[in-house]
Design a protein around this motif. Structure first.
Motif, PDB file in Angstrom:
ATOM      1  N   LEU A  52       0.566  -1.194  -0.139  1.00  0.00           N
ATOM      2  CA  LEU A  52      -0.169  -0.121   0.103  1.00  0.00           C
ATOM      3  C   LEU A  52       0.997   1.333   0.145  1.00  0.00           C
ATOM      4  O   LEU A  52       0.544   2.344  -0.692  1.00  0.00           O
ATOM      5  N   ASP A  53       2.117   1.205   0.751  1.00  0.00           N
ATOM      6  CA  ASP A  53       3.022   2.424   0.534  1.00  0.00           C
ATOM      7  C   ASP A  53       3.435   2.471  -0.738  1.00  0.00           C
ATOM      8  O   ASP A  53       3.470   3.897  -1.083  1.00  0.00           O
ATOM      9  N   ASN A  54       3.824   1.433  -1.075  1.00  0.00           N
ATOM     10  CA  ASN A  54       4.615   1.873  -2.717  1.00  0.00           C
ATOM     11  C   ASN A  54       3.557   2.167  -3.712  1.00  0.00           C
ATOM     12  O   ASN A  54       3.785   3.069  -4.451  1.00  0.00           O
ATOM     13  N   ARG A  55       2.170   1.945  -3.447  1.00  0.00           N
ATOM     14  CA  ARG A  55       1.299   2.081  -4.710  1.00  0.00           C
ATOM     15  C   ARG A  55       0.756   3.506  -4.392  1.00  0.00           C
ATOM     16  O   ARG A  55       0.187   4.280  -5.310  1.00  0.00           O
ATOM     17  N   LEU A  56       0.410   3.912  -3.110  1.00  0.00           N
ATOM     18  CA  LEU A  56      -0.321   5.089  -2.782  1.00  0.00           C
ATOM     19  C   LEU A  56       0.196   6.169  -2.314  1.00  0.00           C
ATOM     20  O   LEU A  56       0.054   7.324  -2.548  1.00  0.00           O
ATOM     21  N   ASN A  57       1.574   6.086  -1.523  1.00  0.00           N
ATOM     22  CA  ASN A  57       2.074   7.061  -1.103  1.00  0.00           C
ATOM     23  C   ASN A  57       3.267   7.863  -2.074  1.00  0.00           C
ATOM     24  O   ASN A  57       4.231   7.856  -2.191  1.00  0.00           O
ATOM     25  N   GLN A  58       2.175   8.765  -2.978  1.00  0.00           N
ATOM     26  CA  GLN A  58       3.076   9.336  -3.868  1.00  0.00           C
ATOM     27  C   GLN A  58       2.040  10.354  -4.516  1.00  0.00           C
ATOM     28  O   GLN A  58       0.921  10.110  -4.095  1.00  0.00           O
ATOM     29  N   GLY A  59       2.742  11.618  -5.131  1.00  0.00           N
ATOM     30  CA  GLY A  59       1.465  12.542  -5.613  1.00  0.00           C
ATOM     31  C   GLY A  59       0.924  13.442  -4.591  1.00  0.00           C
ATOM     32  O   GLY A  59       1.591  13.555  -3.587  1.00  0.00           O
ATOM     33  N   SER A  60      -0.110  13.850  -4.710  1.00  0.00           N
ATOM     34  CA  SER A  60      -0.872  14.823  -4.033  1.00  0.00           C
ATOM     35  C   SER A  60      -2.006  13.844  -2.923  1.00  0.00           C
ATOM     36  O   SER A  60      -2.018  12.789  -3.308  1.00  0.00           O
TER      37      SER A  60
END
Length: 303
Positions: free
Chosen positions: A41-49
């Motif tokens: 979940l960290d790798n997939r979601l922790n990016q962008g705004s």
């Protein structure tokens, strides 16, 4: 209360067997699987705004997965429920890790440093004997709360779904609940939910520790010291343990080569600590575990 009846053998199994290497060297531990899910979940979601919203969604996903797995396991009957609870409790493994620090210190200082490095994230290379002992005592108190009392409490409240949800959130907090550039926003929801889930267990742990040391009358002082701690929950068991052992805990320590000036917990206590103080802590941990087991038996009888 069926959950109390199931928790009794789970507590006993964990205390007797801990985490057998022959099993977990062949199979991934559930905590490892939870960590992999958090990492995904960290790798997939922790990016962008919108990182805070994405972190909240990740936390809700973990809760939903824990609840669904818990319900499914519960439907399989009491034996799988007991086994899952036993696996997710950490009394024996915690005591073993803390005892290893005492054993190491009794050999030489470097052995003590090596052992304590396995259970704390602070810098250990330059630790004195007192700092090694203090770190082990703090880790024992804090992890007893979130590794034994808290999961057992949530099992009592909500069965296997309760303990799985708690462990999911607690694992997430340990991985993404940091106040740094990467996780300040994304890990906010996991950290706050972990604080909430530990609110009652941390204070319950402090009361049980104080009870073993016949110092329940110091609960107001324990609460005051807990308020000085950087964590809203960890200060409670640490402040109680400090009074029972007769020492000062927390205080300055180094992370990544930088000295952090944290407040002392029970500053009037002894600051010169050694291996016997760790052994005293282990005795307290088992005494509190025994009291909690008796309370669980009483709940099973009453309901």
């Amino acid at each position: 209360m069926i959950t109390a009846l199931l928790l009794i053998p789970a507590l006993l199994l964990d205390a007797a067997l801990g985490e057998p290497k022959w099993l977990w060297s062949r199979l991934p531990h559930p905590a490892v699987l939870m960590g992999r899910l958090v990492g995904l979940l960290d790798n997939r979601l922790n990016q962008g705004s919108h990182k805070r919203g994405k972190g909240a969604a990740a936390t809700l996903t973990l809760v939903a997965v824990g609840a669904a797995l818990g319900i499914g396991i519960s439907l399989l009957g009491p034996v799988p429920s007991v086994l899952v609870a036993a696996i997710l409790l950490a009394q024996r493994s915690l005591v073993d890790h803390v005892r290893a620090v005492a054993t190491g210190l009794q050999t030489d200082l470097q052995s003590g440093r090596d052992a304590v490095a396995m259970i704390v994230s602070r810098d250990t290379k330059q630790m004195t004997e007192s700092q090694v002992a203090r770190s082990a005592i703090e880790s024992g108190a804090e992890n007893f709360s979130d590794g034994v009392i808290a999961p057992a409490f949530w099992f009592l409240v909500a069965g296997v779904p309760g303990i799985l949800i708690y462990k999911m959130v607690n694992t997430a907090d340990s991985m993404i609940g940091y106040r740094n550039d990467r996780y300040l926003e994304f890990g906010w929801a996991a950290a706050r939910l972990d604080d909430l889930l530990n609110l009652i267990p941390a204070r319950l742990t402090a009361a049980l520790i104080a009870l073993t040391g016949w110092c329940l009358n110091t609960l107001p002082e324990i609460a005051q010291d807990a308020g000085r701690h950087r964590s809203p929950n960890a200060g409670w068991p640490e402040a109680a343990m400090a009074r029972v052992v007769g020492c000062a805990l927390a205080g300055p320590r180094s992370y990544d080569g930088k000295l952090q000036e944290f407040a002392w917990v029970h500053p009037k206590g002894r600051k010169d600590l050694n291996a016997p103080d760790i052994s005293r802590t282990i005795t307290v941990l088992w005494q509190v575990w025994g009291i909690f087991l008796l309370v669980t038996v009483a709940l099973a009888q009453l309901f």
